[in-house]
Design a protein around this motif. Structure first.
Motif, PDB file in Angstrom:
ATOM      1  N   ASP A   1     -64.600  13.257  25.195  1.00 38.55           N
ATOM      2  CA  ASP A   1     -63.348  12.530  25.397  1.00 38.55           C
ATOM      3  C   ASP A   1     -63.522  11.421  26.426  1.00 38.55           C
ATOM      4  O   ASP A   1     -62.869  10.384  26.351  1.00 38.55           O
ATOM      5  CB  ASP A   1     -62.251  13.490  25.867  1.00 38.55           C
ATOM      6  CG  ASP A   1     -61.815  14.460  24.780  1.00 38.55           C
ATOM      7  OD1 ASP A   1     -62.100  14.170  23.604  1.00 38.55           O
ATOM      8  OD2 ASP A   1     -61.207  15.487  25.100  1.00 38.55           O
ATOM      9  N   THR A   2     -64.396  11.673  27.392  1.00 36.01           N
ATOM     10  CA  THR A   2     -64.677  10.660  28.417  1.00 36.01           C
ATOM     11  C   THR A   2     -65.692   9.641  27.921  1.00 36.01           C
ATOM     12  O   THR A   2     -65.430   8.433  27.921  1.00 36.01           O
ATOM     13  CB  THR A   2     -65.211  11.334  29.696  1.00 36.01           C
ATOM     14  OG1 THR A   2     -64.240  12.249  30.193  1.00 36.01           O
ATOM     15  CG2 THR A   2     -65.514  10.286  30.759  1.00 36.01           C
TER      16      THR A   2
ATOM     17  N   ARG B   1     -75.296  13.880  22.097  1.00 32.34           N
ATOM     18  CA  ARG B   1     -75.451  14.707  23.291  1.00 32.34           C
ATOM     19  C   ARG B   1     -74.468  15.887  23.266  1.00 32.34           C
ATOM     20  O   ARG B   1     -74.801  16.981  23.736  1.00 32.34           O
ATOM     21  CB  ARG B   1     -75.246  13.860  24.547  1.00 32.34           C
ATOM     22  CG  ARG B   1     -76.254  12.717  24.637  1.00 32.34           C
ATOM     23  CD  ARG B   1     -76.540  12.295  26.037  1.00 32.34           C
ATOM     24  NE  ARG B   1     -75.356  11.897  26.791  1.00 32.34           N
ATOM     25  CZ  ARG B   1     -75.387  11.553  28.077  1.00 32.34           C
ATOM     26  NH1 ARG B   1     -76.522  11.581  28.736  1.00 32.34           N
ATOM     27  NH2 ARG B   1     -74.280  11.183  28.683  1.00 32.34           N
ATOM     28  N   GLY B   2     -73.267  15.664  22.716  1.00 31.59           N
ATOM     29  CA  GLY B   2     -72.348  16.779  22.552  1.00 31.59           C
ATOM     30  C   GLY B   2     -72.902  17.825  21.597  1.00 31.59           C
ATOM     31  O   GLY B   2     -72.776  19.035  21.838  1.00 31.59           O
TER      32      GLY B   2
ATOM     33  N   PHE C   1     -70.072  16.352  33.373  1.00 33.95           N
ATOM     34  CA  PHE C   1     -68.695  16.289  32.896  1.00 33.95           C
ATOM     35  C   PHE C   1     -68.354  17.492  32.013  1.00 33.95           C
ATOM     36  O   PHE C   1     -67.201  17.921  31.969  1.00 33.95           O
ATOM     37  CB  PHE C   1     -68.464  14.999  32.112  1.00 33.95           C
ATOM     38  CG  PHE C   1     -68.535  13.759  32.963  1.00 33.95           C
ATOM     39  CD1 PHE C   1     -67.399  13.210  33.514  1.00 33.95           C
ATOM     40  CD2 PHE C   1     -69.749  13.158  33.234  1.00 33.95           C
ATOM     41  CE1 PHE C   1     -67.455  12.076  34.308  1.00 33.95           C
ATOM     42  CE2 PHE C   1     -69.833  12.022  34.030  1.00 33.95           C
ATOM     43  CZ  PHE C   1     -68.685  11.477  34.567  1.00 33.95           C
ATOM     44  N   ALA C   2     -69.355  18.028  31.305  1.00 31.08           N
ATOM     45  CA  ALA C   2     -69.093  19.107  30.353  1.00 31.08           C
ATOM     46  C   ALA C   2     -68.857  20.451  31.047  1.00 31.08           C
ATOM     47  O   ALA C   2     -67.953  21.202  30.667  1.00 31.08           O
ATOM     48  CB  ALA C   2     -70.256  19.226  29.371  1.00 31.08           C
ATOM     49  N   ILE C   3     -69.658  20.768  32.055  1.00 27.07           N
ATOM     50  CA  ILE C   3     -69.533  22.076  32.706  1.00 27.07           C
ATOM     51  C   ILE C   3     -68.173  22.251  33.387  1.00 27.07           C
ATOM     52  O   ILE C   3     -67.538  23.304  33.242  1.00 27.07           O
ATOM     53  CB  ILE C   3     -70.704  22.304  33.685  1.00 27.07           C
ATOM     54  CG1 ILE C   3     -72.002  22.462  32.882  1.00 27.07           C
ATOM     55  CG2 ILE C   3     -70.456  23.529  34.560  1.00 27.07           C
ATOM     56  CD1 ILE C   3     -73.239  22.626  33.737  1.00 27.07           C
ATOM     57  N   PRO C   4     -67.674  21.249  34.137  1.00 28.75           N
ATOM     58  CA  PRO C   4     -66.307  21.418  34.663  1.00 28.75           C
ATOM     59  C   PRO C   4     -65.269  21.610  33.561  1.00 28.75           C
ATOM     60  O   PRO C   4     -64.296  22.356  33.748  1.00 28.75           O
ATOM     61  CB  PRO C   4     -66.072  20.111  35.431  1.00 28.75           C
ATOM     62  CG  PRO C   4     -67.428  19.649  35.821  1.00 28.75           C
ATOM     63  CD  PRO C   4     -68.301  20.027  34.674  1.00 28.75           C
TER      64      PRO C   4
ATOM     65  N   ARG D   1     -62.563  12.833  35.108  1.00 29.85           N
ATOM     66  CA  ARG D   1     -62.358  13.622  36.320  1.00 29.85           C
ATOM     67  C   ARG D   1     -62.286  15.115  35.997  1.00 29.85           C
ATOM     68  O   ARG D   1     -61.463  15.839  36.544  1.00 29.85           O
ATOM     69  CB  ARG D   1     -61.071  13.171  37.009  1.00 29.85           C
ATOM     70  CG  ARG D   1     -61.097  11.723  37.462  1.00 29.85           C
ATOM     71  CD  ARG D   1     -62.062  11.515  38.598  1.00 29.85           C
ATOM     72  NE  ARG D   1     -62.101  10.132  39.069  1.00 29.85           N
ATOM     73  CZ  ARG D   1     -62.846   9.727  40.087  1.00 29.85           C
ATOM     74  NH1 ARG D   1     -63.612  10.591  40.721  1.00 29.85           N
ATOM     75  NH2 ARG D   1     -62.843   8.460  40.443  1.00 29.85           N
ATOM     76  N   GLN D   2     -63.181  15.584  35.116  1.00 33.17           N
ATOM     77  CA  GLN D   2     -63.179  16.996  34.748  1.00 33.17           C
ATOM     78  C   GLN D   2     -63.417  17.910  35.941  1.00 33.17           C
ATOM     79  O   GLN D   2     -62.885  19.021  36.005  1.00 33.17           O
ATOM     80  CB  GLN D   2     -64.249  17.260  33.678  1.00 33.17           C
ATOM     81  CG  GLN D   2     -63.903  16.747  32.302  1.00 33.17           C
ATOM     82  CD  GLN D   2     -64.395  15.336  32.057  1.00 33.17           C
ATOM     83  OE1 GLN D   2     -64.570  14.569  32.989  1.00 33.17           O
ATOM     84  NE2 GLN D   2     -64.618  14.985  30.800  1.00 33.17           N
TER      85      GLN D   2
END
Length: 522
Positions: free
Chosen positions: A117-118, A139-140, A284-287, A426-427
């Motif tokens: 999304d970012t 990458r996703g 960004f993914a882990i948060p 800003r995850q």
């Protein structure tokens, strides 16, 4: 396919100083250059004029996402209806399997693809090379596939783990069989979710809706055919098989849709570069995983906790949780539309319009929550009668109505605020707030109210979770309106693209492609 309205379509309602489209490439990251781009592209129209345009965009795009999510939710409800006719232990085994699969596989997968999304939405409007959208999509895929390789052995040996936790042997055996079969369908389900975000980042909102509308009737029929049919049904084992079939059909359908849509232009073929510097994606993914899992686990704890207060309270909380979840899908869908929208506007150097889009989505979420609250207030007894005629269960359900009404507004608002922060990249802020709101506040308060001296039981558990969500909402909205510098977010977004993920020159990119081929192009 009919294209979704572009910001240029909204300019009639909200004219800007310069009528530039959102696909204008931007990669200058110095403060002065960023300010210049903002002055060129951002709107100067009155708030109300811009809000009207954003409302029209939201109505046309989020309505499709809402329909998609409601249809996807029907998959689970049809499963419950089919399996419930087989027996109490079969239903318990399926519920336990769904809980395990959700916490270990589905919730983390949603979090991992949420980073798109970012990255994808910003890349679509800010990058000179639109293939950067496909690069982040790859990458996703890598992140989700890696996670499923890790978690699949745990699901495979779920029976042994459940027996160690002293579950009923028959339920543990059925749940273990369910999860082993379901492993085959988790990856295509995750890819369907990744494709939805990849397409939504390019303002292609109807893909998921079209695919789910085709597959949902097939899923409903297969549930009867494989599970309940006296002639051809195979009983409990048919339920996970139906899910696997539906998940692969969803993946196949959206893959075909993507290849035939304009999204194919953003796919540059498989490249080894997608495997490099994955740490930037995981930042960004882990948060996002922490955020999704926090709320998911919170809801599961309601079911587990209520099971110790007797069958009536467990049934009552299941009815209320089901009702709240249905209404929540509207706000959740608004969030899925708002997140890429804000990312697109930030990437297009339109911070004021992005902030107004956030305002509109928050207002819409509150209105949805209030509508759901009014429904429960005036039609709560009728709605309960749809589920049960047992007066004891109805009485326990009525006890949860007041907290559910408060819960609806706060939980929907929480979903929108988290989506806004995802669009801004800003995850980590959401993750930290969810840790405070859910793990440090909601769970202890719920245990204290439910099992402590007040002994409020299921009502106490719900109030505890509701208080945690209220705290999370308050912290997120305070951060967004007091600490977010929307103009600075444009520069931060461009820096992420230019300094970390800007593609190599075309010749190098082509030479770096793998021979494995492409998902989207021949």
């Amino acid at each position: 396919m009919t294209a979704q309205p572009r910001p240029s379509d909204l300019e009639s309602a909200a004219p800007t100083a310069h009528n530039s489209g959102e696909t204008t490439p931007l990669l200058s990251t110095s403060p002065s250059a960023t300010s210049l781009e903002i002055s060129k592209h951002d709107t100067t129209s009155p708030w109300l004029a811009v809000a009207k345009g954003e409302t029209k965009w939201m109505a046309s795009s989020s309505s499709l996402v809402i329909l998609t999510m409601m249809l996807q939710s029907s998959f689970f409800f049809v499963n419950v209806m089919s399996v419930s006719h087989l027996g109490a232990k079969q239903l318990a085994a399926m519920s336990l399997s769904v809980t395990c699969m959700g916490i270990l596989a589905l919730a983390p997968s949603i979090g991992l693809v949420s980073a798109m999304d970012t990255f994808c939405s910003t890349a679509f409007t800010a990058s000179r090379d639109k293939r950067l959208v496909g690069f982040h999509f790859q990458r996703g895929i890598i992140a989700v596939t890696t996670h499923l390789f890790i978690v699949s052995p745990v699901l495979w040996f779920a029976k042994d783990i459940l027996l160690l936790l002293r579950q009923d042997p028959e339920i543990a055996s059925l749940a273990g069989m369910y999860l082993r079969i379901q492993i085959l369908g988790i990856w295509p389900w995750s890819m369907f979710e990744a494709f939805k975000r990849y397409l939504q980042a390019q303002e292609i909102m109807r893909a998921g809706t079209v695919v789910v509308m085709i597959i949902a009737p097939i899923h409903w029929f297969n549930n009867f055919f494989f599970v309940r049919s006296k002639t051809y049904g195979i009983g409990f084992v048919g339920a996970p098989i139906v899910n696997v079939i539906s998940n692969w059909l969803l993946f196949t359908g959206i893959l075909i849709y993507a290849r035939r849509s304009s999204a194919a232009e953003t796919w540059g073929g498989w490249t080894r570069r997608a495997f490099r510097n994955m740490s930037q994606y995981y930042r960004f993914a882990i948060p996002a995983v922490i955020t999704v899992c926090a709320e998911w686990v919170g809801f599961e704890l309601l079911t587990i906790g209520a099971s110790y207060f007797g069958a009536n309270q467990l049934a009552g909380q299941a009815i209320m949780l089901n009702s709240v979840s249905l209404i929540f899908q509207f706000s959740n869908a608004l969030g899925f539309g708002a997140s890429p929208r804000i990312g697109n506007l930030i990437g297009a150097a339109k911070p004021r319009q992005a902030r107004i889009a956030a305002d509109v989505s928050i207002i819409a979420s509150v209105m949805v929550g209030m509508t759901g609250t009014m429904f429960l207030v005036f039609f709560g007894d009728f709605w309960t009668s749809v589920y049960t005629s047992d007066p004891n269960v109805a009485r326990e359900t009525a006890k949860l109505m007041p907290v559910a009404c408060t819960f609806l507004i706060c939980d929907g608002l929480n979903a929108i605020l988290g989506a806004i922060l995802r669009g801004l990249g800003r995850q980590k802020i959401s993750a930290n707030i969810y840790i405070v709101g859910f793990y440090l506040c909601a769970v202890p308060i719920a245990l204290y109210l439910g099992y402590g001296p007040y002994h409020m039981q299921a009502v106490g558990l719900w109030w505890g979770l509701c208080i945690g969500i209220m705290i999370s909402s308050a912290l997120q909205i305070t951060y967004i309106y007091m600490w977010v510098d929307w103009k600075a977010e444009v520069r931060h977004a461009l820096e992420r693209l230019k300094n970390h993920e800007e593609p190599a020159p075309d010749a190098a990119l082509v030479s770096d492609e793998l021979d494995a081929g492409s998902l989207l192009s021949n």
